[in-house]
Design a protein around this motif. Structure first.
Motif, mmCIF file in Angstrom:
data_model
loop_
_atom_site.group_PDB
_atom_site.id
_atom_site.type_symbol
_atom_site.label_atom_id
_atom_site.label_comp_id
_atom_site.label_asym_id
_atom_site.label_seq_id
_atom_site.Cartn_x
_atom_site.Cartn_y
_atom_site.Cartn_z
ATOM 1 N N ILE A 164 0.844 -1.201 0.000
ATOM 2 C CA ILE A 164 0.000 0.000 0.000
ATOM 3 C C ILE A 164 0.879 1.250 0.000
ATOM 4 O O ILE A 164 1.626 1.503 0.948
ATOM 5 N N LEU A 165 0.776 2.013 -1.072
ATOM 6 C CA LEU A 165 1.448 3.306 -1.198
ATOM 7 C C LEU A 165 0.487 4.359 -0.675
ATOM 8 O O LEU A 165 -0.663 4.440 -1.134
ATOM 9 N N SER A 166 0.931 5.183 0.288
ATOM 10 C CA SER A 166 -0.028 6.088 0.927
ATOM 11 C C SER A 166 0.622 7.363 1.450
ATOM 12 O O SER A 166 1.839 7.535 1.409
ATOM 13 N N LYS A 237 3.935 9.455 0.340
ATOM 14 C CA LYS A 237 5.038 9.585 1.298
ATOM 15 C C LYS A 237 5.579 8.234 1.766
ATOM 16 O O LYS A 237 6.754 8.120 2.090
ATOM 17 N N TYR A 238 4.693 7.221 1.809
ATOM 18 C CA TYR A 238 5.100 5.954 2.411
ATOM 19 C C TYR A 238 4.715 4.763 1.531
ATOM 20 O O TYR A 238 3.640 4.742 0.924
ATOM 21 N N LEU A 239 5.598 3.784 1.506
ATOM 22 C CA LEU A 239 5.269 2.488 0.916
ATOM 23 C C LEU A 239 5.173 1.499 2.076
ATOM 24 O O LEU A 239 6.185 1.050 2.623
ATOM 25 N N ASN A 240 3.938 1.193 2.461
ATOM 26 C CA ASN A 240 3.699 0.253 3.547
ATOM 27 C C ASN A 240 3.710 -1.164 2.979
ATOM 28 O O ASN A 240 2.862 -1.504 2.141
ATOM 29 N N LYS A 241 4.636 -1.983 3.422
ATOM 30 C CA LYS A 241 4.787 -3.326 2.848
ATOM 31 C C LYS A 241 3.794 -4.305 3.474
ATOM 32 O O LYS A 241 4.136 -5.352 4.021
#
Length: 348
Positions: A164-166, A237-241
């Protein structure tokens, strides 16, 4: 400022690539107009992706190999960037015979063949290698199942994990509450996000970038190759793996069209698809995966590794999604249990 400038440059490059897509023959572009008068068969293959995405790369290798093997008796025409319609329209076209083939995430098939959503069940398959190996065995029950709905499977692609890119860092399920997250149009994926108290969003892929930039969606759940090829990193801002579950894409033909081909051509089309995916697409995907992660980081995206507590939470919350899928129909239950047996007996 640096991130915005890089995003603008990336968008410009993508735009240039799309402008030229009707005339070039590079990976991710549509086929040049060819003399098809001497060909016995024209194979039009549609896909929603463009650029260096592995579907486009594979399509180009497939075209070259098939045309050479048949001395031009089969011409393969490639139509990227949804030139033949939306994902749903392309699948419908394959089913009714107006398009010969499609390369697309398997999640799009659930509206036509509901049990195909088994590939989206969270934490069902262990990883990308396992789902690839199992789906590409002759005993895969999904192949026979999809034929009932008019689809002849050529091969299943090797893809990468779903992340999830967020705009927000997800360190617990509480962080995901009410987050508007785009996902592929699979009821199973939507139910999964609902289980995490997030709000699943369905948009046409062409609208994702703008929606992420203007805040219509808070995040995008897909593979990093798609994120990078569409320039999504410039708006996040974040790439949540997480959920870190494997994705899979499907290359298929319309069954009625395929069944009318000579036997030797049927074998050629299927065998070539599998050979190219195993010998060329897999190493290409592995290289592109690492390159895509680096490209996102170069844009300032922070990679967020999940902690063990979050993974445990996700698995517990998503158990209801599995139960829902199994109880939805007898076909779902049969497919699930057949694949469960294959997973149990799987060895790398």
């Amino acid at each position: 400022m640096k991130k915005r400038i890089m995003g603008v440059l990336l968008a410009a490059i993508c735009a240039i690539g799309l402008i030229g897509c009707g005339n070039t023959n590079n990976s991710g572009t549509s086929t040049k107009k060819e003399d098809t008068t001497k060909a016995s068969y024209i194979v039009r293959i549609g896909m929603p992706t463009a650029g260096k995405h592995f579907q486009n790369f594979t399509a180009e290798q497939y075209k070259e190999t098939i045309e050479k093997a048949t001395n031009g008796d089969i011409i393969v025409e490639i139509y990227p960037s949804s030139q033949l319609g939306t994902a749903t329209q392309m699948i419908q076209g394959v089913q009714d015979g107006s398009i010969e083939g499609v390369m697309i995430p398997s999640s799009y098939f659930c509206s036509f063949a509901p049990a195909s959503a088994v590939t989206d069940i969270p934490f069902f398959f262990e990883d990308s290698q396992q789902i690839f190996d199992i789906l590409n065995t002759p005993d895969n029950p999904l192949n026979v199942y999809l034929e009932k709905y008019g689809f002849k499977v050529a091969a299943w692609f090797k893809n990468t994990p779903r992340y999830i890119l967020s705009q927000k860092k997800y360190e617990s399920i509480a962080d995901m509450k009410n987050q508007k997250i785009w996902c592929l149009p699979s009821r199973t994926l939507q139910k999964e996000l609902n289980a995490y108290a997030a709000s699943p969003q369905t948009l046409d892929p062409s609208d994702i970038s703008v929606s992420l930039e203007n805040g219509t969606v808070d995040g995008v759940e897909t593979d990093v190759l798609f994120m990078n090829s569409t320039g999504l990193g410039a708006s996040a801002k974040y790439l949540n793996k997480i959920p870190n579950t494997p994705m899979t894409n499907l290359f298929c033909f319309g069954k009625d069209w395929f069944d009318k081909l000579p036997k030797d051509y049927q074998e050629l089309l299927i065998n070539t698809a599998n050979d190219i995916i195993r010998t060329q697409e897999i190493p290409y995907v592995e290289k592109q995966y690492n390159g895509s992660l680096q490209a996102l980081q170069d844009l300032g995206v922070e990679i967020v590794e999940p902690n063990d507590a979050l993974i445990t939470e996700l698995k517990e919350k998503s158990e209801s999604v599995t139960d829902s899928f199994i109880n939805e129909s007898e076909e779902n239950s049969e497919i699930y249990h057949e694949l469960s047996e294959m997973i149990l007996n799987y060895t790398k």
